[in-house]
Design a protein around this motif. Structure first.
Motif, mmCIF file in Angstrom:
data_model
loop_
_atom_site.group_PDB
_atom_site.id
_atom_site.type_symbol
_atom_site.label_atom_id
_atom_site.label_comp_id
_atom_site.label_asym_id
_atom_site.label_seq_id
_atom_site.Cartn_x
_atom_site.Cartn_y
_atom_site.Cartn_z
ATOM 1 N N ARG A 1 0.855 -1.356 0.098
ATOM 2 C CA ARG A 1 -0.156 -0.035 0.154
ATOM 3 C C ARG A 1 0.957 1.291 -0.221
ATOM 4 N N PHE A 2 1.858 1.135 0.711
ATOM 5 C CA PHE A 2 2.655 2.412 0.982
ATOM 6 C C PHE A 2 3.300 2.544 -0.604
ATOM 7 N N GLN A 3 4.073 1.637 -1.147
ATOM 8 C CA GLN A 3 4.596 1.676 -2.652
ATOM 9 C C GLN A 3 3.314 2.347 -3.483
ATOM 10 N N ALA A 4 2.298 1.758 -3.434
ATOM 11 C CA ALA A 4 1.237 2.049 -4.408
ATOM 12 C C ALA A 4 0.958 3.540 -4.100
ATOM 13 N N GLU A 5 1.108 4.014 -2.951
ATOM 14 C CA GLU A 5 0.790 5.595 -2.851
ATOM 15 C C GLU A 5 2.158 6.332 -3.303
ATOM 16 N N GLU B 1 9.847 9.873 3.449
ATOM 17 C CA GLU B 1 9.838 8.662 3.896
ATOM 18 C C GLU B 1 10.435 7.685 2.983
ATOM 19 N N ALA B 2 9.927 7.849 1.720
ATOM 20 C CA ALA B 2 10.238 6.860 0.932
ATOM 21 C C ALA B 2 11.763 6.909 0.417
ATOM 22 N N THR B 3 12.091 8.039 0.312
ATOM 23 C CA THR B 3 13.569 8.298 0.181
ATOM 24 C C THR B 3 14.461 7.658 1.032
ATOM 25 N N GLN B 4 14.007 8.204 2.345
ATOM 26 C CA GLN B 4 14.816 7.569 3.595
ATOM 27 C C GLN B 4 14.983 6.035 3.571
ATOM 28 N N ARG B 5 13.778 5.429 3.170
ATOM 29 C CA ARG B 5 13.734 4.066 3.096
ATOM 30 C C ARG B 5 14.733 3.357 1.896
ATOM 31 N N GLU B 6 14.795 4.174 0.932
ATOM 32 C CA GLU B 6 15.561 3.773 -0.179
ATOM 33 C C GLU B 6 17.046 3.997 0.353
ATOM 34 N N GLN B 7 17.324 4.908 0.904
ATOM 35 C CA GLN B 7 18.741 5.233 1.331
ATOM 36 C C GLN B 7 19.526 4.164 2.339
ATOM 37 N N GLN B 8 18.560 3.562 2.985
ATOM 38 C CA GLN B 8 18.956 2.631 3.999
ATOM 39 C C GLN B 8 19.542 1.340 3.768
#
Length: 75
Positions: A38-42, A68-75
């Motif tokens: 759901r998060f990715q769809a948003e 938040e999505a950018t931070q998730r990708e950087q981790q």
């Protein structure tokens, strides 16, 4: 006699108990996967909006989700 009945209940109930514990683990994992989907769809919806209307068309909430999505990708 009570000990024998308890032992029998333990032996017969053990497979059922293991199955229910396994089901809980799967449901927790499934819930996490559903939340991520759901998060990715948003995020995809927001990126399509940016493509169509520009970054200035985003609300604060949408900007926060992208951050938040950018931070998730950087981790």
């Amino acid at each position: 006699l009570a000990g024998m009945a308890t032992g029998l209940a333990y032996v017969l109930g053990r497979p059922w108990l293991k199955g229910s514990l396994r089901a809980r683990k799967k449901s927790g994992w499934a819930q996490k996967m559903e939340h991520e989907r759901r998060f990715q769809a948003e995020v995809d919806r927001i990126l399509a909006k940016v493509h169509a209307s520009g970054i200035n068309s985003l609300t604060r909430r949408e900007k926060k989700i992208l951050q938040e999505a950018t931070q998730r990708e950087q981790q």
